[in-house]
Design a protein around this motif. Structure first.
Motif, PDB file in Angstrom:
ATOM      1  N   TYR A   1      12.238 -30.538 -32.959  1.00  0.00           N
ATOM      2  CA  TYR A   1      10.723 -29.832 -33.389  1.00  0.00           C
ATOM      3  C   TYR A   1       9.501 -29.920 -33.267  1.00  0.00           C
ATOM      4  O   TYR A   1       8.740 -30.557 -32.305  1.00  0.00           O
ATOM      5  N   PHE A   2       8.909 -29.227 -34.281  1.00  0.00           N
ATOM      6  CA  PHE A   2       7.771 -28.789 -34.173  1.00  0.00           C
ATOM      7  C   PHE A   2       6.940 -27.997 -35.193  1.00  0.00           C
ATOM      8  O   PHE A   2       7.363 -27.840 -36.308  1.00  0.00           O
ATOM      9  N   GLY A   3       5.527 -28.140 -35.442  1.00  0.00           N
ATOM     10  CA  GLY A   3       5.082 -27.723 -36.696  1.00  0.00           C
ATOM     11  C   GLY A   3       4.117 -26.548 -36.706  1.00  0.00           C
ATOM     12  O   GLY A   3       4.057 -25.719 -35.647  1.00  0.00           O
ATOM     13  N   LEU A   4       3.967 -25.213 -37.241  1.00  0.00           N
ATOM     14  CA  LEU A   4       3.787 -23.686 -36.924  1.00  0.00           C
ATOM     15  C   LEU A   4       1.824 -23.835 -37.237  1.00  0.00           C
ATOM     16  O   LEU A   4       1.616 -23.232 -37.557  1.00  0.00           O
ATOM     17  N   ASP A   5       1.342 -25.723 -37.003  1.00  0.00           N
ATOM     18  CA  ASP A   5       0.011 -25.053 -37.004  1.00  0.00           C
ATOM     19  C   ASP A   5      -0.540 -24.189 -36.226  1.00  0.00           C
ATOM     20  O   ASP A   5      -1.113 -23.390 -35.955  1.00  0.00           O
ATOM     21  N   ASP A   6      -0.231 -24.176 -35.037  1.00  0.00           N
ATOM     22  CA  ASP A   6      -0.322 -23.499 -33.918  1.00  0.00           C
ATOM     23  C   ASP A   6       0.908 -22.484 -33.026  1.00  0.00           C
ATOM     24  O   ASP A   6       1.272 -23.109 -32.653  1.00  0.00           O
ATOM     25  N   PRO A   7       1.270 -21.299 -33.695  1.00  0.00           N
ATOM     26  CA  PRO A   7       2.478 -20.576 -33.814  1.00  0.00           C
ATOM     27  C   PRO A   7       2.448 -20.311 -32.307  1.00  0.00           C
ATOM     28  O   PRO A   7       3.577 -20.178 -31.087  1.00  0.00           O
ATOM     29  N   GLN A   8       1.425 -20.064 -30.832  1.00  0.00           N
ATOM     30  CA  GLN A   8       1.369 -19.623 -29.706  1.00  0.00           C
ATOM     31  C   GLN A   8       1.725 -20.826 -29.289  1.00  0.00           C
ATOM     32  O   GLN A   8       2.353 -20.492 -27.973  1.00  0.00           O
ATOM     33  N   LYS A   9       2.251 -22.369 -29.478  1.00  0.00           N
ATOM     34  CA  LYS A   9       2.639 -23.116 -28.262  1.00  0.00           C
ATOM     35  C   LYS A   9       4.324 -23.284 -28.609  1.00  0.00           C
ATOM     36  O   LYS A   9       4.500 -23.875 -27.789  1.00  0.00           O
ATOM     37  N   ILE A  10       4.380 -22.387 -29.296  1.00  0.00           N
ATOM     38  CA  ILE A  10       5.909 -22.188 -29.205  1.00  0.00           C
ATOM     39  C   ILE A  10       6.561 -20.806 -28.876  1.00  0.00           C
ATOM     40  O   ILE A  10       7.656 -20.348 -29.257  1.00  0.00           O
ATOM     41  N   GLY A  11       5.536 -19.915 -28.656  1.00  0.00           N
ATOM     42  CA  GLY A  11       5.487 -18.261 -28.402  1.00  0.00           C
ATOM     43  C   GLY A  11       7.236 -18.658 -27.735  1.00  0.00           C
ATOM     44  O   GLY A  11       7.984 -17.294 -27.072  1.00  0.00           O
ATOM     45  N   SER A  12       7.423 -19.252 -26.922  1.00  0.00           N
ATOM     46  CA  SER A  12       8.174 -19.424 -25.430  1.00  0.00           C
ATOM     47  C   SER A  12       9.811 -19.423 -25.553  1.00  0.00           C
ATOM     48  O   SER A  12      10.027 -20.088 -24.509  1.00  0.00           O
ATOM     49  N   TYR A  13       9.743 -20.330 -27.124  1.00  0.00           N
ATOM     50  CA  TYR A  13      10.567 -20.969 -27.168  1.00  0.00           C
ATOM     51  C   TYR A  13      11.985 -20.021 -27.533  1.00  0.00           C
ATOM     52  O   TYR A  13      11.767 -18.816 -27.338  1.00  0.00           O
ATOM     53  N   ASN A  14      13.301 -20.486 -26.979  1.00  0.00           N
ATOM     54  CA  ASN A  14      14.749 -19.309 -26.668  1.00  0.00           C
ATOM     55  C   ASN A  14      15.352 -20.564 -27.903  1.00  0.00           C
ATOM     56  O   ASN A  14      16.105 -21.231 -27.048  1.00  0.00           O
TER      57      ASN A  14
ATOM     58  N   VAL B   1      14.673 -16.709 -32.851  1.00  0.00           N
ATOM     59  CA  VAL B   1      15.941 -16.672 -32.497  1.00  0.00           C
ATOM     60  C   VAL B   1      17.254 -15.798 -31.256  1.00  0.00           C
ATOM     61  O   VAL B   1      17.339 -14.778 -32.486  1.00  0.00           O
ATOM     62  N   ARG B   2      17.501 -16.736 -30.042  1.00  0.00           N
ATOM     63  CA  ARG B   2      18.089 -15.316 -29.587  1.00  0.00           C
ATOM     64  C   ARG B   2      19.033 -16.086 -29.004  1.00  0.00           C
ATOM     65  O   ARG B   2      20.562 -15.232 -28.016  1.00  0.00           O
ATOM     66  N   LEU B   3      18.892 -17.696 -28.475  1.00  0.00           N
ATOM     67  CA  LEU B   3      19.956 -18.350 -27.805  1.00  0.00           C
ATOM     68  C   LEU B   3      21.112 -17.797 -27.907  1.00  0.00           C
ATOM     69  O   LEU B   3      21.973 -18.005 -28.949  1.00  0.00           O
ATOM     70  N   ASP B   4      22.420 -17.075 -27.148  1.00  0.00           N
ATOM     71  CA  ASP B   4      23.700 -17.222 -27.413  1.00  0.00           C
ATOM     72  C   ASP B   4      24.778 -18.344 -26.588  1.00  0.00           C
ATOM     73  O   ASP B   4      25.063 -18.587 -25.382  1.00  0.00           O
ATOM     74  N   VAL B   5      25.086 -19.350 -27.420  1.00  0.00           N
ATOM     75  CA  VAL B   5      26.074 -20.404 -27.343  1.00  0.00           C
ATOM     76  C   VAL B   5      27.373 -20.284 -28.052  1.00  0.00           C
ATOM     77  O   VAL B   5      28.045 -21.674 -28.138  1.00  0.00           O
ATOM     78  N   GLY B   6      27.958 -19.313 -28.429  1.00  0.00           N
ATOM     79  CA  GLY B   6      29.298 -19.021 -28.909  1.00  0.00           C
ATOM     80  C   GLY B   6      29.521 -19.015 -30.504  1.00  0.00           C
ATOM     81  O   GLY B   6      30.089 -18.923 -31.224  1.00  0.00           O
TER      82      GLY B   6
END
Length: 293
Positions: free
Chosen positions: A106-119, A143-148
């Protein structure tokens, strides 16, 4: 294997949880069960082994005070959506790991740069009207992680202004059409059969735009309007009649804008605003030139 978690859902909450849409919005009025619906879908997806579901709101502090409490804590007689003992919560990492399943970050979008590496396999968004379109595009890109299971950006919100980008993207007002890959589920307060009759009765004191927006769930006006009875669907129209005469209405300004309205008066003395000029930092000579034009 994750523990099976069962909840009794309202029909439209069930539709929201089961939807296969890539972009999904649950647009609801007051007390329509929006946040719980978001958490139900989040938990159902996070139980898939290997999944990594995001949970966010524009500001982390409001996410912790609202959405996260619905997910993890009891609310009156309503139990937490995610039962104690079914997960481990690392508060410093802001990660909830589901026993036998995936995880929720979970996260806020206050600083989008902090979540730029999320998969992520999907992301849940509470009060999506707080976001701008750039925020939404950024989430889609994570949103690109493939888990079926299908990837999904899914959100809930109260109705906003007809001019909001969500209204255009999901076909919520005016003549907008829902974009390909998007789905919207509309709810109104009366759809929540668990609400006390006294609460429903209290909402009848709302009138006009407030009632249509916060009880019926319509995207019909924006917050803070001076003239809150104004409705684009009612008050914007094409007229083929000639006006009897015209006047110019003006409010002068410099730092604050100068505004001029071209107002036509028809044969029945009805006023029609045909044009508007609205601009800051204009000298008198330019205002006079525009008025003559």
């Amino acid at each position: 294997m994750a523990q099976v978690i069962r909840h009794k859902l309202l029909p439209k909450q069930a539709d929201f949880v089961e939807s296969q849409a890539r972009e999904l919005l649950y647009s609801g009025a007051y007390a329509a069960g929006k946040t719980r619906a978001l958490c139900y879908r989040l938990v159902a997806r996070a139980q898939v082994e290997g999944s990594r579901e995001g949970l966010c709101r524009k500001h982390l502090v409001t996410l912790k005070a609202s959405t996260l409490r619905t997910l993890l804590e009891s609310d009156g007689q309503a139990p937490p959506v995610l039962p104690p003992g079914t997960y481990d919560h690392n508060k410093s990492e802001k990660v909830i790991r589901i026993h036998g399943g995936g995880e929720i970050v979970y996260f806020g979008l206050d600083d989008p740069q902090k979540i730029g590496s999320y998969n992520l396999s999907g992301v849940a968004v509470d009060e999506a009207v707080e976001l701008d379109l750039q925020d939404w595009h950024m989430l889609i890109g994570r949103v690109r992680l493939d888990v079926g299971m299908h990837n999904s950006v899914y959100a809930v919100c109260n109705p906003g202004a007809p001019s909001h980008w969500l209204a255009e993207r999901f076909g919520l007002a005016l003549d907008y059409k829902c974009k390909d890959g998007c789905e919207v589920i509309h709810t109104k307060t009366g759809d929540n059969v668990f609400l006390p009759a006294s609460y429903i009765e209290s909402l009848t004191t709302l009138t006009g735009v407030a009632y249509r927006r916060y009880v019926e769930g319509q995207w019909c006006a924006s917050d803070g309007m001076v003239y809150d009875l104004w409705d684009r669907l009612v008050h914007v129209a094409e007229r083929d009649r000639a006006q009897r005469r015209y006047i110019i209405g003006m409010d002068a300004g410099y730092r604050n804008p100068t505004v001029m309205l071209l107002v036509g008066i028809d044969g029945e003395d009805r006023l029609h605003v045909e044009r508007e000029w609205y601009k800051t930092q204009q000298l008198e000579v330019e205002v006079a030139r525009k008025a003559k034009e």
